[in-house]
Design an enzyme around this catalytic site. Structure first.
Site, PDB file in Angstrom:
ATOM      1  N   PHE A  50     -36.251  -0.828 -11.193  1.00 38.70           N
ATOM      2  CA  PHE A  50     -35.349   0.311 -11.360  1.00 38.70           C
ATOM      3  C   PHE A  50     -34.286  -0.022 -12.392  1.00 38.70           C
ATOM      4  O   PHE A  50     -33.703  -1.107 -12.378  1.00 38.70           O
ATOM      5  CB  PHE A  50     -34.689   0.691 -10.026  1.00 38.70           C
ATOM      6  CG  PHE A  50     -35.636   1.328  -9.068  1.00 38.70           C
ATOM      7  CD1 PHE A  50     -35.809   2.705  -9.062  1.00 38.70           C
ATOM      8  CD2 PHE A  50     -36.373   0.566  -8.181  1.00 38.70           C
ATOM      9  CE1 PHE A  50     -36.711   3.307  -8.193  1.00 38.70           C
ATOM     10  CE2 PHE A  50     -37.273   1.154  -7.306  1.00 38.70           C
ATOM     11  CZ  PHE A  50     -37.436   2.526  -7.310  1.00 38.70           C
ATOM     12  N   CYS A  51     -34.047   0.935 -13.298  1.00 39.86           N
ATOM     13  CA  CYS A  51     -33.005   0.785 -14.312  1.00 39.86           C
ATOM     14  C   CYS A  51     -32.371   2.159 -14.540  1.00 39.86           C
ATOM     15  O   CYS A  51     -32.574   3.073 -13.752  1.00 39.86           O
ATOM     16  CB  CYS A  51     -33.576   0.200 -15.592  1.00 39.86           C
ATOM     17  SG  CYS A  51     -34.758   1.255 -16.434  1.00 39.86           S
ATOM     18  N   ASN A  52     -31.620   2.290 -15.609  1.00 43.69           N
ATOM     19  CA  ASN A  52     -30.923   3.556 -15.871  1.00 43.69           C
ATOM     20  C   ASN A  52     -31.862   4.743 -15.959  1.00 43.69           C
ATOM     21  O   ASN A  52     -31.723   5.705 -15.224  1.00 43.69           O
ATOM     22  CB  ASN A  52     -30.086   3.473 -17.151  1.00 43.69           C
ATOM     23  CG  ASN A  52     -28.752   2.822 -16.924  1.00 43.69           C
ATOM     24  OD1 ASN A  52     -28.182   2.909 -15.839  1.00 43.69           O
ATOM     25  ND2 ASN A  52     -28.251   2.149 -17.937  1.00 43.69           N
TER      26      ASN A  52
END
Length: 100
Positions: free
Chosen positions: A6-8
């Site tokens: 998960f990232c931006n």
């Protein structure tokens, strides 16, 4: 096994996911590795066996851990491994988390 990153926006980790998939294939590890935006964490966390968080959203780790609870291990991807797109090391991190 589902290894979710998960990232931006879920886009900056796509190259790392590809490298992790290549590393998994070399090791004969059967894993579904995918990247998503933290915005859909609640939709995806039920399917995850391990969650890795991009360094750019590491400040969200306490909130993410609270949301996920004890459903699966959650850890931040090492900045060096992320920056070097080291799929081998990140895969090893995920597999080690699953063994705990």
């Amino acid at each position: 096994m589902n290894i979710y990153l998960f990232c931006n926006a879920g886009m900056s980790t796509s190259v790392l996911v590809k490298k992790m998939q290549e590393a998994a294939a070399k090791r004969n590890v059967d894993a579904n590795i995918a990247a998503f935006s933290v915005e859909i964490l609640q939709d995806k966390m039920e399917e995850a066996d391990v969650i890795l968080v991009g360094p750019q959203v590491r400040h969200m780790l306490p909130e993410i851990k609270k949301t996920v609870g004890d459903k699966c291990p959650v850890e931040v991807i090492a900045m060096r491994d992320y920056g070097m797109i080291n799929g081998e090391n990140v895969l090893t991190t995920a597999l080690n988390l699953l063994q705990k």
